[in-house]
Scaffold this active site. Structure first.
Site, short mmCIF file in Angstrom:
data_model
loop_
_atom_site.label_atom_id
_atom_site.label_comp_id
_atom_site.label_asym_id
_atom_site.label_seq_id
_atom_site.Cartn_x
_atom_site.Cartn_y
_atom_site.Cartn_z
N SER A 1 -66.85 66.13 78.70
CA SER A 1 -66.00 66.60 79.79
C SER A 1 -66.74 66.50 81.12
CB SER A 1 -65.57 68.05 79.54
OG SER A 1 -64.83 68.55 80.64
N TRP A 40 -66.98 62.86 82.03
CA TRP A 40 -65.68 62.35 82.48
C TRP A 40 -65.52 62.54 83.98
CZ3 TRP A 40 -61.66 64.74 85.03
CH2 TRP A 40 -60.43 64.07 85.06
N HIS A 41 -66.10 63.61 84.53
CA HIS A 41 -65.93 63.91 85.94
C HIS A 41 -66.70 62.95 86.85
CE1 HIS A 41 -64.26 67.74 84.51
NE2 HIS A 41 -63.68 67.81 85.69
N GLY A 42 -67.74 62.36 86.35
CA GLY A 42 -68.46 61.44 87.22
C GLY A 42 -69.75 60.93 86.59
N PHE A 73 -62.68 61.14 90.58
CA PHE A 73 -62.93 61.17 89.13
C PHE A 73 -61.95 60.29 88.36
CE2 PHE A 73 -64.10 65.71 90.39
CZ PHE A 73 -65.37 65.32 90.78
#
Length: 480
Positions: free
Chosen positions: A321, A324-326, A480
């Protein structure tokens, strides 16, 4: 195109009017939605439309094949093909330079020097969102939980539906695709509700998030110039900035969808009123957290395995997770912090202790509930420092500088503290509205029945939005 732009102010009414002119022609409505969605996205960079089209075409064809194919081996190959194409786009456009840099740093630890150049890659807006949306479609067909769409038009419209295209909610095909395929009827009550939710989303975006950014950005960019009090203030303001920005986008997206007779899933449920980290993740970015639960955590075994494997599964969903954001180790560490806080609740079987909203059937919370809300907010805000900082080193330096309460410099006087005179009232206003509507979908869903009071609130919020609708600041989650 931005929701908080002049272009969108003209775009939405035009599309809305044309859309309901074809109220008895589903195909024409979907053609209009698809064209409008591609136009909406192309205003950022028309070149990346090809990625959406390729991704949509790939999963539409694979979905048809998966539905027809009975042989398990072939079905696995088809699923792998879908994963390869979609995750391949993410790997190239979002994570390529990260892996190159990380590999170079790793071998440098062993004394080897590398001469390399990273690629000048532009991150396509919304790629993480629509990629997960199309992946859920093929995975659900593979699991025999969903039938494939027979219409390319319907499927392409599902993928590109403009209200939630670039920053979610991440919609499952099982929810959105049937709505695209059937006739929608105009509902005045739903449209009115949608307009209210759009207004609330704009208030959180332009009045809270954008104003908080005016203080947050200089504090985080020049943290060494400020004392501990200002740095704590910066972290708290960022917590409200990212919430106002992202939940504001979700409210505008969900409200806009209602104008077209479409119901999107709730993406935020007053997360800062959570009483522990487990509850926070049931209320924050719900579409993503449930996506990882259904497509990563449960397939890994979920909680139906040994404690050691369950520990692995929990770390997996939080670290992924974060990633996934960066493409930055700060996001991974941010996910790790949440995992460390979440794991004790799972092993003590208290992770589902708070399934209802805080202070249910009460006007005010108990002291114990208030304590837990503040403790959870403190943990979440601490983790946000790593999310916001450009590097892990900067994050730790920022935290270390918090304890320098006697530090003073000219930087303190360069900060426009007067901004707090209206930022704090706006934040308090948001919290009050959301407290009284914590059991509902958004902050002004239920208002006093007196028509004068209701419309006074609408007018007041509208004036605030118009007052602070300066510039066209992008939404944080676009990156993102």
């Amino acid at each position: 195109m931005l929701f908080n732009s002049i272009e969108y102010l003209f775009f939405l009414p035009i599309v809305f009017a044309l859309y309901w002119c074809f109220s008895k022609k589903i195909q024409m409505q979907n053609i209009l939605l698809l064209v409008a969605s591609y136009f909406f996205y192309a205003l950022w960079d028309y070149r990346f439309l090809s990625l959406i089209i390729i991704s949509s075409l790939t999963d539409f064809v694979i979905g048809l094949k998966l539905h027809q194919e009975k042989r398990t081996s072939i079905r696995k190959v088809l699923l792998i093909a879908s994963l390869t194409v979609n995750l391949g786009f993410l790997l190239v456009f979002k994570y390529c330079n990260f892996f190159v840099d990380s590999f170079s740093d790793l071998i440098a630890l062993f004394g080897f020097q590398t001469n390399y150049t990273t690629l000048n890659i532009v991150l396509p807006v919304g790629i993480s969102f629509y990629t997960f949306q199309t992946l859920s479609y093929t995975i659900d067909i593979y699991r025999n939980k969903l039938e494939s769409s027979k219409s390319a038009l319907n499927f392409f419209t599902y993928v590109a539906f403009f209200p939630q295209l670039v920053a979610g909610p991440i919609e499952r095909a099982s929810n959105l695709l049937p709505q695209i395929e059937k006739r929608r009827t105009f509902s005045y009550d739903e449209a009115k509700d949608g307009m209210r939710q759009i207004l609330w989303g704009l208030f959180k975006k332009v009045a809270i998030a954008d104003n908080c950014a005016l203080l947050v950005d200089p504090i985080f960019d020049n943290y060494q110039d400020y004392n501990g009090f200002i740095l704590i203030l910066g972290a708290i303001l960022f917590a409200f900035q990212i919430y106002g920005d992202f939940s504001g986008y979700s409210d505008i997206a969900i409200g806009t969808a209602k104008l077209f007779g479409v119901k999107l899933m709730q993406n935020f449920a007053t997360p800062y009123f959570s009483r522990d980290i487990a509850e926070f993740w049931r209320r924050w970015h719900i579409s993503l957290s449930t996506w990882f639960r259904d497509y990563l955590y449960i397939p890994l075994g979920g909680s139906r395995v040994t404690q050691l494997l369950q520990l692995r599964n929990i770390f997996a969903i939080f670290l992924v997770s974060g990633f996934w954001h960066g493409a930055n180790w700060t996001f991974i560490l941010w996910g790790g912090i949440h995992a460390v806080c979440y794991i004790p609740q799972v092993f003590s079987k208290t992770n589902r202790r708070f399934l209802d909203w805080v202070a249910k059937n009460k006007m005010v919370p108990s002291l114990y509930e208030l304590y837990r809300v503040f403790l959870t907010f403190f943990i979440v805000t601490f983790a946000w420092i790593f999310f916001r900082a450009p590097s892990i080193e900067d994050a730790f330096k920022y935290i270390g500088s918090i304890f320098k309460f006697n530090n003073s410099s000219d930087g303190y006087f360069q900060l426009d503290i007067n901004l707090l005179n209206y930022i704090i009232p706006f934040i308090l206003m948001m919290l009050v509205f959301e407290w009284f509507n914590r059991a509902y979908e958004y902050g002004i869903k239920q208002l006093p029945s007196n028509i004068f009071v209701r419309y006074s609130i609408y007018i007041f919020l509208s004036l605030i939005v118009l007052q602070y609708l300066y510039g066209e600041s992008e939404f944080i989650y676009f990156q993102f």
